[in-house]
Design an enzyme around this catalytic site. Structure first.
Site, PDB file in Angstrom:
ATOM      1  CE  LYS A 149      -3.585  -0.125  -0.475  1.00 20.98           C
ATOM      2  NZ  LYS A 149      -4.657  -0.488  -1.450  1.00 20.98           N
ATOM      3  CB  SER A 151      -3.698 -10.796   1.942  1.00 16.16           C
ATOM      4  OG  SER A 151      -2.503 -10.070   1.946  1.00 16.16           O
TER       5      SER A 151
HETATM    6  C1  LIG Z   1      -2.777  -7.258   3.710  1.00 19.23           C
HETATM    7  C2  LIG Z   1      -3.323  -6.780   2.412  1.00 19.23           C
HETATM    8  N1  LIG Z   1      -3.289  -7.615   1.376  1.00 19.23           N
HETATM    9  C3  LIG Z   1      -3.782  -7.252   0.179  1.00 19.23           C
HETATM   10  C4  LIG Z   1      -4.332  -6.016  -0.045  1.00 19.23           C
HETATM   11  C5  LIG Z   1      -4.889  -5.704  -1.407  1.00 19.23           C
HETATM   12  O1  LIG Z   1      -4.355  -4.607  -2.057  1.00 19.23           O
HETATM   13  P1  LIG Z   1      -5.238  -3.705  -3.000  1.00 19.23           P
HETATM   14  O2  LIG Z   1      -5.919  -2.679  -2.156  1.00 19.23           O
HETATM   15  O3  LIG Z   1      -4.245  -3.095  -3.943  1.00 19.23           O
HETATM   16  O4  LIG Z   1      -6.236  -4.578  -3.702  1.00 19.23           O
HETATM   17  C6  LIG Z   1      -4.389  -5.114   1.011  1.00 19.23           C
HETATM   18  C7  LIG Z   1      -5.008  -3.792   0.836  1.00 19.23           C
HETATM   19  O5  LIG Z   1      -5.521  -3.140   1.666  1.00 19.23           O
HETATM   20  C8  LIG Z   1      -3.860  -5.505   2.270  1.00 19.23           C
HETATM   21  O6  LIG Z   1      -3.895  -4.673   3.334  1.00 19.23           O
END
Ligand SMILES: Cc1ncc(COP(=O)(O)O)c(C=O)c1O
Length: 321
Positions: free
Chosen positions: A55, A272
């Protein structure tokens, strides 16, 4: 008094923001059961960004746009709703640029995240944990509408500078790091900025690159940072029709994968990332040849107080018996 060598600027960064991006790609060597020899999987380790997550890219680009347009100017406070990583990124970039930051987040985000944000000098405002990221989004909207002149609201869910950050940086980095040999790009969806912007750039270089989004398979999930699209307010920047496919991953599988990635690959990553690798392996097992790149959005030390680490290993052993 010390003197500054003339060439110091070539060896130093102007601000911490100049360190955002240029993260490494690492091959997944052992977690490849059922994957053909002709298929390679590489993880892009976004935890190496200065604020610790993918981010940083979106936050820096959104604030840069605000400064260029004049909507972010002295006297303004940066305001956004965030599930955590964006908040940390905005707090870091805001501090580096000298702007105050207020962040609305569900009260149940991890204690590490709350502490980090506060350490950067940002003010947290907590929304109802039962309403998840949508509750934070609505509360933030109300705060903005009550005093529009006070705030600069990057609005990551609707700001095209979010996917643009990935079109300008993540995409070109992956293209270069794989010498243009990438065949599949896999990323989990929070706002969708990473998958949309990176996917767009990769397809602009080679239309055949497959772009695959990963989401939780259920509305009530435990994968911090991710959105289950069907049950959520769909971000304005998320254009599902541009994707080649979307895969749902169960929270249990994502958590198990986090342990496997740590123990088998030596990478301690967040939930994630575990979800994204589950999806990438599902795709990889259907191929004879290919080069997959999967985004690992952050490192796992950000979650050490969460369910993932508090007893999960025992639950996993129980489940597998
Ligand atoms: C831990 C985590 N993984 C994945 C994402 C996904 O990223 P994006 O917002 O670019 O889809 C985020 C976004 O907030 C995140 O905090």
């Amino acid at each position: 008094m010390s003197s500054t060598p003339a060439n110091v600027a070539t060896h130093t960064a102007g601000t911490v923001c100049d360190l955002v991006g240029n993260t490494p790609l690492v091959e997944i060597q052992r977690l490849r059961e059922g994957v053909a020899d002709g298929v390679k999987i590489y993880a892009k380790l976004e935890g190496f960004n200065p604020g610790g997550s993918v981010k940083d890219r979106a936050a820096w680009n959104m604030l840069k746009h605000g400064l260029d347009e004049g909507s972010l100017a002295p006297g303004k406070t940066i305001l956004d709703s965030t599930s955590g990583n964006t908040g940390i990124a905005l707090a870091m970039v805001g501090a580096a640029l000298g702007f105050p930051v207020t962040l609305v987040m569900p009260a149940n985000v991890s204690i590490e995240r709350k502490r980090v944000v506060t350490a950067y000098g940002a003010t947290p405002v907590y929304s109802d944990p039962l309403e998840g990221s949508d509750g934070a989004l609505l509360m933030c909207r109300e705060m903005y509408e009550a005093e529009p002149d006070k705030w600069f609201k990057p609005d990551q869910y609707f700001n095209e500078a979010n996917p643009e950050a990935h079109f300008l940086t993540t995409g070109p980095e992956i293209w270069e790091q794989t010498d243009g040999a990438i065949t599949h790009f896999v990323a989990s969806i929070g706002t969708g900025g990473t998958v949309m912007g990176t996917g767009r750039y990769l397809k602009s270089q080679n239309k055949a690159v497959q772009v695959i989004a990963i989401e939780p398979d259920d509305a009530f999930h435990g994968i911090e940072g991710l959105k289950h699209m069907e049950s959520s307010i769909v971000p304005g920047i998320f254009k599902e029709q541009e994707l080649d496919s979307k895969i749902g991953v169960a929270t249990d599988d994502a958590y198990d994968m986090v342990y496997d990635v740590a123990a088998s690959e030596g990478m301690l990553v967040g939930q994630s990332s575990g979800a994204a690798l589950c999806g990438a392996l599902e795709v990889a097992r259907q191929l004879d040849e290919g080069l997959l790149v999967v985004i690992f959005p952050d490192f796992g030390d950000r979650y050490l107080s969460t369910n993932l680490w508090m007893g999960w290993k025992n639950r996993k052993q129980t489940r597998k018996q």
